[in-house]
Design a protein around this motif. Structure first.
Motif, PDB file in Angstrom:
ATOM      1  N   ASP A 202       0.723  -1.629   0.027  1.00  0.00           N
ATOM      2  CA  ASP A 202      -0.051   0.170  -0.384  1.00  0.00           C
ATOM      3  C   ASP A 202       0.770   1.250  -0.078  1.00  0.00           C
ATOM      4  O   ASP A 202       1.765   1.056   1.174  1.00  0.00           O
TER       5      ASP A 202
ATOM      6  N   HIS B  81      -5.352  -1.756   1.825  1.00  0.00           N
ATOM      7  CA  HIS B  81      -5.592  -1.806   0.190  1.00  0.00           C
ATOM      8  C   HIS B  81      -4.011  -2.081  -0.578  1.00  0.00           C
ATOM      9  O   HIS B  81      -3.106  -2.479   0.537  1.00  0.00           O
TER      10      HIS B  81
ATOM     11  N   GLU C 123      -8.420  -3.804  -2.971  1.00  0.00           N
ATOM     12  CA  GLU C 123      -9.013  -3.476  -1.349  1.00  0.00           C
ATOM     13  C   GLU C 123      -8.756  -5.195  -0.551  1.00  0.00           C
ATOM     14  O   GLU C 123      -9.425  -5.865  -2.774  1.00  0.00           O
TER      15      GLU C 123
END
Length: 594
Positions: free
Chosen positions: A142, A229, A275
Protein backbone atom coordinates in the motif's frame (compact mmCIF):
# COMPACT_ATOMS: atom_id res chain seq x y z
CA UNK A 1 27.84 3.50 -5.25
CA UNK A 2 30.84 5.52 -4.01
CA UNK A 3 29.26 6.49 -0.67
CA UNK A 4 27.77 3.03 -0.13
CA UNK A 5 30.52 1.64 2.08
CA UNK A 6 28.81 -1.71 2.64
CA UNK A 7 28.34 -2.32 -1.06
CA UNK A 8 31.91 -1.25 -1.80
CA UNK A 9 33.33 -3.51 0.90
CA UNK A 10 31.29 -6.48 -0.30
CA UNK A 11 32.70 -6.09 -3.83
CA UNK A 12 36.17 -5.55 -2.41
CA UNK A 13 36.07 -8.73 -0.34
CA UNK A 14 34.73 -10.80 -3.25
CA UNK A 15 37.47 -9.51 -5.58
CA UNK A 16 40.23 -9.96 -2.98
CA UNK A 17 39.14 -13.56 -2.44
CA UNK A 18 39.00 -14.33 -6.18
CA UNK A 19 42.47 -12.93 -6.90
CA UNK A 20 44.31 -14.07 -3.78
CA UNK A 21 42.63 -17.41 -3.08
CA UNK A 22 41.78 -18.59 -6.60
CA UNK A 23 44.89 -17.44 -8.44
CA UNK A 24 43.16 -14.93 -10.76
CA UNK A 25 45.72 -12.93 -12.78
CA UNK A 26 43.80 -11.17 -15.57
CA UNK A 27 40.68 -9.12 -14.77
CA UNK A 28 38.16 -7.18 -16.89
CA UNK A 29 36.08 -4.49 -15.16
CA UNK A 30 32.99 -3.84 -17.33
CA UNK A 31 31.50 -0.37 -16.91
CA UNK A 32 34.32 0.77 -14.67
CA UNK A 33 32.86 4.23 -13.99
CA UNK A 34 35.33 5.84 -11.58
CA UNK A 35 37.50 2.71 -11.69
CA UNK A 36 36.74 1.55 -8.16
CA UNK A 37 36.42 -2.18 -8.94
CA UNK A 38 39.60 -2.05 -11.02
CA UNK A 39 41.34 -0.47 -8.00
CA UNK A 40 40.17 -3.38 -5.84
CA UNK A 41 41.62 -5.84 -8.39
CA UNK A 42 44.91 -3.89 -8.28
CA UNK A 43 44.91 -3.99 -4.47
CA UNK A 44 44.32 -7.74 -4.59
CA UNK A 45 47.42 -8.23 -6.74
CA UNK A 46 46.01 -8.98 -10.21
CA UNK A 47 48.80 -8.81 -12.78
CA UNK A 48 46.78 -7.28 -15.63
CA UNK A 49 43.53 -5.35 -15.38
CA UNK A 50 41.39 -4.05 -18.23
CA UNK A 51 38.74 -1.44 -17.42
CA UNK A 52 36.19 -0.49 -20.09
CA UNK A 53 33.85 2.50 -20.00
CA UNK A 54 31.80 3.90 -22.88
CA UNK A 55 30.67 7.14 -21.18
CA UNK A 56 33.05 9.94 -22.17
CA UNK A 57 32.94 11.85 -18.87
CA UNK A 58 33.27 8.75 -16.70
CA UNK A 59 36.08 7.32 -18.82
CA UNK A 60 37.99 10.60 -18.41
CA UNK A 61 37.51 10.44 -14.64
CA UNK A 62 38.77 6.84 -14.60
CA UNK A 63 41.74 7.86 -16.76
CA UNK A 64 42.64 10.65 -14.32
CA UNK A 65 42.31 8.29 -11.34
CA UNK A 66 44.56 5.63 -12.89
CA UNK A 67 47.20 8.22 -13.91
CA UNK A 68 47.16 10.13 -10.61
CA UNK A 69 47.42 6.92 -8.57
CA UNK A 70 50.14 5.56 -10.90
CA UNK A 71 48.33 2.29 -11.67
CA UNK A 72 50.38 1.08 -14.60
CA UNK A 73 48.86 -2.40 -14.70
CA UNK A 74 45.39 -1.05 -15.50
CA UNK A 75 44.51 -0.52 -19.18
CA UNK A 76 41.54 1.77 -19.85
CA UNK A 77 39.40 0.86 -22.87
CA UNK A 78 37.09 3.73 -23.83
CA UNK A 79 34.37 1.62 -25.41
CA UNK A 80 31.40 -0.59 -24.59
CA UNK A 81 32.44 -4.14 -23.73
CA UNK A 82 30.22 -5.59 -26.49
CA UNK A 83 32.50 -3.88 -29.01
CA UNK A 84 35.62 -5.54 -27.58
CA UNK A 85 37.38 -8.65 -28.82
CA UNK A 86 40.17 -10.79 -27.40
CA UNK A 87 42.60 -8.64 -29.38
CA UNK A 88 41.70 -5.67 -27.16
CA UNK A 89 42.66 -7.78 -24.13
CA UNK A 90 46.20 -8.53 -25.25
CA UNK A 91 45.13 -11.50 -27.40
CA UNK A 92 44.04 -13.53 -24.37
CA UNK A 93 40.78 -14.04 -22.52
CA UNK A 94 40.53 -12.94 -18.88
CA UNK A 95 40.20 -15.07 -15.74
CA UNK A 96 37.67 -12.84 -14.01
CA UNK A 97 35.01 -10.32 -15.02
CA UNK A 98 33.73 -7.85 -12.43
CA UNK A 99 30.84 -5.47 -13.02
CA UNK A 100 28.39 -3.28 -11.18
CA UNK A 101 26.18 -2.25 -14.11
CA UNK A 102 22.96 -2.78 -12.18
CA UNK A 103 20.11 -0.36 -11.59
CA UNK A 104 17.08 -0.58 -9.33
CA UNK A 105 15.41 -2.80 -11.91
CA UNK A 106 18.51 -5.05 -12.01
CA UNK A 107 18.70 -5.35 -15.79
CA UNK A 108 18.12 -1.72 -16.87
CA UNK A 109 21.75 -1.02 -17.84
CA UNK A 110 21.95 -3.97 -20.22
CA UNK A 111 23.72 -6.41 -17.94
CA UNK A 112 22.25 -9.52 -19.60
CA UNK A 113 23.32 -8.76 -23.18
CA UNK A 114 26.64 -7.43 -21.89
CA UNK A 115 27.50 -10.54 -19.88
CA UNK A 116 26.21 -12.93 -22.56
CA UNK A 117 28.70 -11.38 -25.00
CA UNK A 118 31.48 -11.33 -22.39
CA UNK A 119 30.88 -14.96 -21.43
CA UNK A 120 31.08 -16.04 -25.07
CA UNK A 121 34.01 -13.89 -26.22
CA UNK A 122 36.06 -12.34 -23.42
CA UNK A 123 36.07 -14.81 -20.52
CA UNK A 124 38.03 -18.04 -20.27
CA UNK A 125 35.93 -21.19 -20.11
CA UNK A 126 37.28 -21.74 -16.60
CA UNK A 127 36.82 -18.08 -15.64
CA UNK A 128 33.97 -16.57 -13.66
CA UNK A 129 31.92 -13.43 -13.12
CA UNK A 130 31.43 -11.29 -10.03
CA UNK A 131 28.56 -11.10 -9.17
CA UNK A 132 27.66 -14.77 -9.35
CA UNK A 133 23.85 -14.55 -9.47
CA UNK A 134 20.79 -12.43 -8.68
CA UNK A 135 17.56 -13.49 -6.96
CA UNK A 136 14.31 -11.54 -7.40
CA UNK A 137 11.42 -11.27 -4.95
CA UNK A 138 7.94 -9.70 -5.04
CA UNK A 139 5.68 -8.19 -2.38
CA UNK A 140 2.34 -6.35 -2.49
CA UNK A 141 2.25 -2.88 -0.91
CA UNK A 142 0.00 0.00 0.00
CA UNK A 143 1.61 3.27 -1.12
CA UNK A 144 0.26 6.13 1.00
CA UNK A 145 1.59 8.84 -1.32
CA UNK A 146 -0.29 7.49 -4.34
CA UNK A 147 -3.53 7.15 -2.36
CA UNK A 148 -3.35 10.74 -1.08
CA UNK A 149 -2.73 12.19 -4.56
CA UNK A 150 -5.61 10.18 -6.06
CA UNK A 151 -7.91 11.38 -3.30
CA UNK A 152 -6.87 15.01 -3.93
CA UNK A 153 -7.47 14.72 -7.67
CA UNK A 154 -10.92 13.27 -7.06
CA UNK A 155 -11.83 16.08 -4.64
CA UNK A 156 -10.48 18.68 -7.08
CA UNK A 157 -12.48 17.49 -10.06
CA UNK A 158 -15.54 15.55 -8.93
CA UNK A 159 -17.54 18.62 -7.83
CA UNK A 160 -16.93 20.57 -11.02
CA UNK A 161 -15.85 18.44 -13.98
CA UNK A 162 -17.40 15.12 -14.98
CA UNK A 163 -14.74 12.45 -15.60
CA UNK A 164 -17.06 9.65 -16.81
CA UNK A 165 -15.87 7.27 -14.06
CA UNK A 166 -12.30 7.64 -15.33
CA UNK A 167 -9.21 7.07 -13.22
CA UNK A 168 -6.28 9.39 -13.87
CA UNK A 169 -2.80 7.91 -13.50
CA UNK A 170 0.64 9.45 -14.12
CA UNK A 171 2.54 8.26 -17.16
CA UNK A 172 5.69 6.31 -16.33
CA UNK A 173 8.83 6.28 -18.48
CA UNK A 174 9.18 2.52 -18.65
CA UNK A 175 7.27 -0.21 -16.84
CA UNK A 176 8.05 0.90 -13.28
CA UNK A 177 8.92 3.67 -10.83
CA UNK A 178 11.66 3.56 -8.23
CA UNK A 179 10.74 3.90 -4.58
CA UNK A 180 13.16 5.66 -2.25
CA UNK A 181 12.90 5.91 1.53
CA UNK A 182 16.49 7.05 2.08
CA UNK A 183 15.62 10.70 2.51
CA UNK A 184 12.10 10.41 3.86
CA UNK A 185 9.08 10.80 1.57
CA UNK A 186 6.04 8.63 0.95
CA UNK A 187 5.31 5.64 3.14
CA UNK A 188 4.93 2.01 2.07
CA UNK A 189 2.90 -0.56 3.99
CA UNK A 190 3.70 -4.18 3.10
CA UNK A 191 0.42 -6.11 2.72
CA UNK A 192 1.61 -9.53 1.54
CA UNK A 193 4.23 -12.12 2.28
CA UNK A 194 7.35 -11.97 0.12
CA UNK A 195 7.56 -14.46 -2.76
CA UNK A 196 10.63 -15.61 -4.68
CA UNK A 197 10.28 -15.05 -8.43
CA UNK A 198 13.40 -16.44 -10.14
CA UNK A 199 17.20 -16.54 -10.14
CA UNK A 200 19.60 -15.58 -12.93
CA UNK A 201 23.08 -17.13 -12.79
CA UNK A 202 25.66 -14.82 -14.40
CA UNK A 203 28.15 -17.68 -14.58
CA UNK A 204 25.75 -19.84 -16.58
CA UNK A 205 25.33 -18.79 -20.23
CA UNK A 206 22.11 -20.77 -20.60
CA UNK A 207 20.56 -19.13 -17.53
CA UNK A 208 21.27 -15.64 -18.88
CA UNK A 209 19.98 -16.51 -22.36
CA UNK A 210 16.77 -18.00 -20.94
CA UNK A 211 16.23 -14.86 -18.87
CA UNK A 212 16.84 -12.60 -21.87
CA UNK A 213 14.46 -14.65 -24.03
CA UNK A 214 11.70 -14.63 -21.40
CA UNK A 215 11.94 -18.33 -20.56
CA UNK A 216 12.37 -17.59 -16.85
CA UNK A 217 9.03 -15.77 -16.52
CA UNK A 218 7.65 -16.69 -13.10
CA UNK A 219 4.10 -16.45 -11.73
CA UNK A 220 4.17 -15.94 -7.97
CA UNK A 221 1.43 -16.25 -5.38
CA UNK A 222 1.32 -13.53 -2.73
CA UNK A 223 -0.73 -14.24 0.40
CA UNK A 224 -2.03 -11.10 2.11
CA UNK A 225 -0.79 -10.92 5.70
CA UNK A 226 -3.46 -8.34 6.56
CA UNK A 227 -6.48 -6.66 5.05
CA UNK A 228 -6.45 -3.18 3.52
CA UNK A 229 -5.55 -1.72 0.15
CA UNK A 230 -2.96 -2.72 -2.42
CA UNK A 231 -1.50 0.14 -4.46
CA UNK A 232 1.12 -1.86 -6.32
CA UNK A 233 3.89 -4.44 -6.25
CA UNK A 234 7.50 -3.96 -5.18
CA UNK A 235 10.27 -6.07 -6.76
CA UNK A 236 13.40 -6.54 -4.63
CA UNK A 237 16.60 -8.32 -5.48
CA UNK A 238 19.59 -9.93 -3.75
CA UNK A 239 22.90 -9.85 -5.61
CA UNK A 240 25.22 -12.72 -4.66
CA UNK A 241 28.78 -11.61 -5.40
CA UNK A 242 30.07 -14.99 -4.24
CA UNK A 243 29.15 -17.56 -1.57
CA UNK A 244 29.90 -15.16 1.31
CA UNK A 245 29.08 -11.65 0.07
CA UNK A 246 25.48 -10.70 -0.72
CA UNK A 247 24.06 -7.22 -1.26
CA UNK A 248 20.38 -6.46 -1.60
CA UNK A 249 17.76 -3.70 -1.57
CA UNK A 250 15.59 -5.09 1.19
CA UNK A 251 15.90 -5.77 4.92
CA UNK A 252 15.29 -8.92 6.96
CA UNK A 253 15.95 -11.91 4.78
CA UNK A 254 16.12 -15.58 5.71
CA UNK A 255 19.14 -16.18 3.48
CA UNK A 256 21.92 -14.57 5.48
CA UNK A 257 22.41 -12.04 8.22
CA UNK A 258 25.22 -10.42 6.22
CA UNK A 259 22.99 -8.98 3.50
CA UNK A 260 23.29 -5.20 3.17
CA UNK A 261 20.66 -2.77 1.83
CA UNK A 262 21.60 -1.26 -1.55
CA UNK A 263 19.69 0.35 -4.44
CA UNK A 264 16.09 1.54 -4.38
CA UNK A 265 13.46 -1.13 -5.08
CA UNK A 266 11.08 -0.71 -8.03
CA UNK A 267 7.35 -0.14 -7.78
CA UNK A 268 4.80 -1.44 -10.29
CA UNK A 269 1.69 0.61 -9.56
CA UNK A 270 -1.92 -0.45 -9.93
CA UNK A 271 -4.08 1.97 -11.90
CA UNK A 272 -6.30 2.35 -8.87
CA UNK A 273 -6.26 0.97 -5.30
CA UNK A 274 -7.55 -2.55 -4.73
CA UNK A 275 -9.11 -3.70 -1.45
CA UNK A 276 -7.82 -7.05 -0.18
CA UNK A 277 -8.75 -9.46 2.62
CA UNK A 278 -6.41 -11.14 5.06
CA UNK A 279 -5.12 -14.44 3.62
CA UNK A 280 -6.32 -13.50 0.12
CA UNK A 281 -3.89 -14.80 -2.53
CA UNK A 282 -2.77 -12.48 -5.34
CA UNK A 283 -0.94 -13.54 -8.49
CA UNK A 284 1.72 -11.66 -10.46
CA UNK A 285 4.09 -12.67 -13.25
CA UNK A 286 7.66 -11.35 -13.22
CA UNK A 287 9.89 -11.38 -16.30
CA UNK A 288 13.06 -9.84 -17.70
CA UNK A 289 12.50 -10.51 -21.40
CA UNK A 290 14.82 -8.42 -23.55
CA UNK A 291 16.71 -7.29 -20.47
CA UNK A 292 13.77 -5.30 -19.07
CA UNK A 293 12.25 -6.09 -15.68
CA UNK A 294 8.47 -6.31 -15.90
CA UNK A 295 5.53 -7.42 -13.80
CA UNK A 296 2.06 -8.28 -15.07
CA UNK A 297 -1.17 -8.84 -13.13
CA UNK A 298 -4.93 -8.84 -13.68
CA UNK A 299 -6.01 -6.30 -11.11
CA UNK A 300 -6.36 -3.11 -13.18
CA UNK A 301 -9.74 -1.88 -14.49
CA UNK A 302 -10.44 -2.04 -18.21
CA UNK A 303 -8.27 0.36 -20.23
CA UNK A 304 -11.17 2.65 -21.23
CA UNK A 305 -11.53 3.70 -17.60
CA UNK A 306 -7.87 4.71 -17.26
CA UNK A 307 -6.28 7.85 -18.69
CA UNK A 308 -2.51 8.24 -18.35
CA UNK A 309 -1.48 11.89 -18.07
CA UNK A 310 1.83 13.72 -17.81
CA UNK A 311 3.28 13.38 -14.27
CA UNK A 312 3.51 17.17 -13.93
CA UNK A 313 -0.19 17.49 -14.84
CA UNK A 314 -1.04 14.73 -12.36
CA UNK A 315 0.84 16.52 -9.55
CA UNK A 316 -0.81 19.80 -10.53
CA UNK A 317 -4.33 18.37 -10.25
CA UNK A 318 -3.43 16.81 -6.90
CA UNK A 319 -2.63 20.27 -5.50
CA UNK A 320 -6.19 21.03 -4.41
CA UNK A 321 -5.16 23.91 -2.14
CA UNK A 322 -3.46 25.83 -4.97
CA UNK A 323 -6.40 25.34 -7.35
CA UNK A 324 -8.97 26.20 -4.69
CA UNK A 325 -7.28 29.48 -3.72
CA UNK A 326 -6.80 30.51 -7.36
CA UNK A 327 -10.40 29.67 -8.27
CA UNK A 328 -11.65 31.54 -5.21
CA UNK A 329 -9.85 34.71 -6.30
CA UNK A 330 -11.02 34.40 -9.92
CA UNK A 331 -14.66 33.93 -8.91
CA UNK A 332 -14.33 36.82 -6.46
CA UNK A 333 -13.35 39.04 -9.40
CA UNK A 334 -16.23 37.69 -11.49
CA UNK A 335 -18.74 38.61 -8.80
CA UNK A 336 -17.17 42.03 -8.35
CA UNK A 337 -17.47 42.88 -12.05
CA UNK A 338 -21.04 41.49 -12.22
CA UNK A 339 -20.73 40.57 -15.88
CA UNK A 340 -19.91 37.59 -18.03
CA UNK A 341 -16.34 37.41 -19.25
CA UNK A 342 -15.85 36.90 -22.97
CA UNK A 343 -12.24 35.71 -23.38
CA UNK A 344 -10.52 33.69 -20.66
CA UNK A 345 -6.89 32.51 -20.98
CA UNK A 346 -5.91 29.61 -18.73
CA UNK A 347 -2.26 28.86 -19.48
CA UNK A 348 -1.72 26.63 -16.43
CA UNK A 349 -0.46 23.06 -16.59
CA UNK A 350 -4.12 22.06 -16.95
CA UNK A 351 -6.95 24.60 -17.54
CA UNK A 352 -9.16 23.25 -14.77
CA UNK A 353 -10.58 26.64 -13.77
CA UNK A 354 -11.19 27.74 -17.37
CA UNK A 355 -13.02 24.51 -18.24
CA UNK A 356 -15.17 24.75 -15.12
CA UNK A 357 -16.18 28.36 -15.88
CA UNK A 358 -16.86 27.47 -19.53
CA UNK A 359 -19.06 24.58 -18.44
CA UNK A 360 -20.99 26.89 -16.06
CA UNK A 361 -21.50 29.49 -18.81
CA UNK A 362 -19.45 32.16 -17.03
CA UNK A 363 -17.16 32.71 -20.05
CA UNK A 364 -17.60 32.44 -23.81
CA UNK A 365 -14.13 31.43 -25.08
CA UNK A 366 -11.29 29.60 -23.37
CA UNK A 367 -7.67 29.83 -24.55
CA UNK A 368 -5.37 27.09 -23.24
CA UNK A 369 -2.03 25.42 -24.11
CA UNK A 370 -1.80 23.16 -27.16
CA UNK A 371 0.00 20.50 -25.10
CA UNK A 372 -3.22 19.93 -23.10
CA UNK A 373 -5.33 19.29 -26.23
CA UNK A 374 -5.81 15.51 -25.95
CA UNK A 375 -7.01 15.52 -22.37
CA UNK A 376 -8.99 18.77 -22.70
CA UNK A 377 -10.89 17.43 -25.72
CA UNK A 378 -11.79 14.29 -23.76
CA UNK A 379 -13.02 16.45 -20.87
CA UNK A 380 -15.03 18.71 -23.20
CA UNK A 381 -16.77 15.70 -24.78
CA UNK A 382 -17.67 14.22 -21.39
CA UNK A 383 -19.02 17.60 -20.17
CA UNK A 384 -20.91 18.54 -23.33
CA UNK A 385 -18.76 21.61 -23.98
CA UNK A 386 -18.79 22.98 -27.52
CA UNK A 387 -15.35 22.36 -28.99
CA UNK A 388 -15.44 25.67 -30.84
CA UNK A 389 -15.44 27.45 -27.47
CA UNK A 390 -11.91 26.17 -26.74
CA UNK A 391 -8.93 27.60 -28.61
CA UNK A 392 -5.51 25.97 -28.27
CA UNK A 393 -2.40 28.14 -28.15
CA UNK A 394 0.84 26.65 -29.47
CA UNK A 395 3.11 29.57 -28.63
CA UNK A 396 2.50 32.71 -26.56
CA UNK A 397 4.61 34.83 -28.88
CA UNK A 398 2.39 33.92 -31.85
CA UNK A 399 -0.71 34.45 -29.71
CA UNK A 400 0.33 38.04 -29.01
CA UNK A 401 0.13 38.85 -32.72
CA UNK A 402 -3.63 38.11 -32.80
CA UNK A 403 -4.53 41.29 -30.88
CA UNK A 404 -7.12 39.50 -28.73
CA UNK A 405 -8.38 41.23 -25.60
CA UNK A 406 -8.59 38.93 -22.58
CA UNK A 407 -10.67 39.41 -19.44
CA UNK A 408 -8.69 36.96 -17.33
CA UNK A 409 -5.17 35.55 -17.82
CA UNK A 410 -3.90 32.70 -15.64
CA UNK A 411 -0.13 32.27 -15.80
CA UNK A 412 2.24 29.79 -14.18
CA UNK A 413 5.66 31.45 -13.73
CA UNK A 414 6.93 28.49 -11.66
CA UNK A 415 7.20 24.99 -13.15
CA UNK A 416 6.46 21.77 -11.32
CA UNK A 417 10.23 21.23 -11.04
CA UNK A 418 10.73 24.42 -9.02
CA UNK A 419 12.37 26.34 -11.88
CA UNK A 420 11.29 29.53 -13.59
CA UNK A 421 8.92 29.13 -16.53
CA UNK A 422 10.80 31.00 -19.26
CA UNK A 423 7.89 31.36 -21.68
CA UNK A 424 5.51 32.69 -19.04
CA UNK A 425 8.00 35.11 -17.48
CA UNK A 426 9.09 36.37 -20.89
CA UNK A 427 5.56 37.29 -21.98
CA UNK A 428 3.94 38.15 -18.64
CA UNK A 429 4.33 41.95 -18.85
CA UNK A 430 3.45 42.05 -22.57
CA UNK A 431 0.25 40.08 -22.01
CA UNK A 432 -0.60 42.29 -19.04
CA UNK A 433 0.01 45.52 -20.98
CA UNK A 434 -1.29 44.66 -24.44
CA UNK A 435 -3.87 41.89 -24.04
CA UNK A 436 -5.88 42.64 -20.90
CA UNK A 437 -9.27 44.28 -21.26
CA UNK A 438 -9.96 47.44 -19.26
CA UNK A 439 -11.44 45.56 -16.30
CA UNK A 440 -9.30 42.45 -16.78
CA UNK A 441 -6.78 40.85 -14.42
CA UNK A 442 -3.73 38.61 -14.65
CA UNK A 443 -2.87 35.97 -12.05
CA UNK A 444 -0.62 35.63 -10.07
CA UNK A 445 0.11 39.18 -8.97
CA UNK A 446 3.56 38.47 -7.48
CA UNK A 447 5.83 35.67 -6.25
CA UNK A 448 8.33 35.78 -3.38
CA UNK A 449 11.32 33.46 -2.98
CA UNK A 450 11.68 32.08 0.56
CA UNK A 451 14.52 30.00 1.99
CA UNK A 452 16.06 28.48 5.08
CA UNK A 453 19.52 27.10 5.77
CA UNK A 454 19.75 23.41 6.56
CA UNK A 455 22.19 20.73 7.66
CA UNK A 456 21.71 17.32 6.03
CA UNK A 457 24.16 14.44 6.04
CA UNK A 458 21.96 12.67 3.49
CA UNK A 459 22.11 15.63 1.11
CA UNK A 460 25.87 15.76 1.48
CA UNK A 461 26.17 12.06 0.68
CA UNK A 462 24.07 12.18 -2.50
CA UNK A 463 25.87 15.21 -3.93
CA UNK A 464 29.53 14.43 -3.22
CA UNK A 465 31.89 11.57 -2.35
CA UNK A 466 32.26 11.30 1.44
CA UNK A 467 33.59 7.73 1.80
CA UNK A 468 36.59 7.67 4.18
CA UNK A 469 37.69 4.31 2.75
CA UNK A 470 38.44 6.01 -0.57
CA UNK A 471 40.67 8.74 0.78
CA UNK A 472 43.84 6.90 -0.25
CA UNK A 473 42.92 7.19 -3.94
CA UNK A 474 42.00 10.17 -6.14
CA UNK A 475 38.39 9.10 -6.84
CA UNK A 476 36.83 11.60 -4.34
CA UNK A 477 38.88 14.50 -5.76
CA UNK A 478 37.97 13.65 -9.35
CA UNK A 479 34.27 13.04 -8.65
CA UNK A 480 33.72 16.07 -6.42
CA UNK A 481 34.78 18.33 -9.27
CA UNK A 482 31.51 17.24 -10.90
CA UNK A 483 29.39 17.41 -7.73
CA UNK A 484 26.08 19.16 -8.19
CA UNK A 485 25.49 22.69 -6.91
CA UNK A 486 21.74 22.68 -7.52
CA UNK A 487 19.51 19.79 -6.53
CA UNK A 488 15.99 19.25 -7.90
CA UNK A 489 13.22 16.71 -7.46
CA UNK A 490 13.33 16.26 -3.70
CA UNK A 491 10.44 15.02 -1.66
CA UNK A 492 10.92 15.14 2.09
CA UNK A 493 14.46 14.35 3.17
CA UNK A 494 16.25 14.19 6.47
CA UNK A 495 17.56 17.60 7.53
CA UNK A 496 17.77 19.97 10.49
CA UNK A 497 17.05 23.70 10.32
CA UNK A 498 19.91 26.14 10.91
CA UNK A 499 17.77 29.26 10.39
CA UNK A 500 14.19 30.46 10.28
CA UNK A 501 12.37 30.75 6.97
CA UNK A 502 13.24 34.09 5.36
CA UNK A 503 11.88 35.90 2.33
CA UNK A 504 15.06 36.53 0.38
CA UNK A 505 13.90 37.95 -2.96
CA UNK A 506 11.00 38.47 -5.29
CA UNK A 507 10.68 36.77 -8.65
CA UNK A 508 10.90 39.34 -11.45
CA UNK A 509 8.63 38.82 -14.44
CA UNK A 510 11.31 39.72 -16.97
CA UNK A 511 14.64 38.53 -18.41
CA UNK A 512 16.82 41.25 -16.88
CA UNK A 513 19.66 40.74 -14.41
CA UNK A 514 18.66 41.08 -10.75
CA UNK A 515 20.88 40.61 -7.68
CA UNK A 516 20.16 40.88 -3.98
CA UNK A 517 22.23 40.09 -0.88
CA UNK A 518 20.28 39.05 2.22
CA UNK A 519 21.45 38.47 5.79
CA UNK A 520 20.08 35.26 7.30
CA UNK A 521 20.46 34.84 11.05
CA UNK A 522 21.60 31.44 12.30
CA UNK A 523 19.88 29.65 15.15
CA UNK A 524 21.69 28.41 18.26
CA UNK A 525 22.78 25.16 16.59
CA UNK A 526 26.17 25.52 14.87
CA UNK A 527 26.68 22.98 12.13
CA UNK A 528 27.84 22.76 8.53
CA UNK A 529 25.38 24.36 6.13
CA UNK A 530 24.69 21.76 3.45
CA UNK A 531 22.01 23.57 1.55
CA UNK A 532 19.67 26.49 0.98
CA UNK A 533 16.22 24.93 0.93
CA UNK A 534 13.89 27.18 -1.02
CA UNK A 535 10.26 27.46 -1.98
CA UNK A 536 7.84 30.04 -3.38
CA UNK A 537 5.15 32.23 -1.86
CA UNK A 538 2.53 32.89 -4.57
CA UNK A 539 0.14 35.88 -4.29
CA UNK A 540 -2.74 35.62 -6.76
CA UNK A 541 -3.78 39.23 -6.07
CA UNK A 542 -2.09 42.12 -4.28
CA UNK A 543 -3.99 41.41 -1.04
CA UNK A 544 -4.72 37.68 -1.25
CA UNK A 545 -3.48 35.05 1.17
CA UNK A 546 -0.31 33.53 -0.35
CA UNK A 547 -0.08 29.87 -1.33
CA UNK A 548 3.20 28.25 -0.33
CA UNK A 549 4.92 25.55 -2.38
CA UNK A 550 6.53 23.81 0.61
CA UNK A 551 3.34 21.84 1.27
CA UNK A 552 3.34 18.04 0.99
CA UNK A 553 0.89 18.01 -1.93
CA UNK A 554 2.29 21.04 -3.74
CA UNK A 555 2.57 20.78 -7.54
CA UNK A 556 6.11 22.16 -7.12
CA UNK A 557 8.81 19.78 -5.89
CA UNK A 558 11.13 20.49 -2.97
CA UNK A 559 14.34 22.16 -4.08
CA UNK A 560 17.73 22.94 -2.64
CA UNK A 561 20.94 24.75 -3.57
CA UNK A 562 23.80 22.59 -2.27
CA UNK A 563 26.44 24.55 -0.33
CA UNK A 564 28.58 22.56 2.18
CA UNK A 565 29.59 25.75 4.04
CA UNK A 566 31.49 25.38 7.33
CA UNK A 567 30.18 27.70 10.06
CA UNK A 568 32.52 29.13 12.69
CA UNK A 569 31.36 28.67 16.30
CA UNK A 570 31.03 32.42 16.92
CA UNK A 571 29.20 33.14 13.68
CA UNK A 572 25.62 34.41 14.06
CA UNK A 573 24.61 35.05 10.44
CA UNK A 574 25.54 34.51 6.82
CA UNK A 575 24.92 36.51 3.66
CA UNK A 576 23.02 34.80 0.87
CA UNK A 577 23.26 36.21 -2.65
CA UNK A 578 20.24 35.73 -4.90
CA UNK A 579 20.66 36.20 -8.65
CA UNK A 580 17.97 36.05 -11.32
CA UNK A 581 19.19 36.36 -14.87
CA UNK A 582 17.47 35.35 -18.13
CA UNK A 583 14.82 33.22 -16.43
CA UNK A 584 17.29 31.34 -14.24
CA UNK A 585 17.89 32.03 -10.55
CA UNK A 586 20.44 30.76 -8.08
CA UNK A 587 21.41 31.32 -4.46
CA UNK A 588 24.75 30.95 -2.73
CA UNK A 589 26.39 31.83 0.56
CA UNK A 590 29.08 34.46 0.25
CA UNK A 591 32.34 33.21 1.74
CA UNK A 592 33.98 36.44 2.92
CA UNK A 593 31.21 37.90 5.05
CA UNK A 594 30.29 37.61 8.69
Amino acid sequence: MLNDTKRNEAFRQAILHAVREEGVERVLDIGTGTGILALYAHEAGAKKIYACESNEIMSQIACNVFENDKLGNIVLLKDHSTNLSVKDLGDAQVDLIVTEIFDSGVFGEGVLSTLIHAKKILLKESGRVIPNKVELFVVGVDHVGIAEKQESINSTLENSIYLKNTTLIPKVDGPYDTYSSAGGGDHLIIRTERAHAFTVNFNDLQSMQEADEGQLDATVQLRCSEGGHIEGFIVFFALHLDDKNVIANFDETPMTSEITKCWDPVLFRLNEPMEVRKYQVLKATVSCRGGVLNLKHEYDPIDERVVAVDPELYAFLADDEYLYELEYNVIKLLKKNKKKFVNFADFLTFPHIGINLLKEGEIETLYCPEKTRDFVEKISDWNCITKGAIKFVQDLEDFLENDIKLDIILMQPITGHGTLNEEHLKHYETLKTNCLSTSGAIFPNKIDLCAKLIHSSWLQQVTSVQNENLQDCSIPTQMNEYSTRHQFEFKDFDSSDLSDITTIAKIHFDENFHQKDVIINLNMVRNQINGILYYFKIFFTSNSIPVLTNRKKSFCTQNCFVQNFDVAKDRTSVVVRCIQDEFVFRCEILENTS
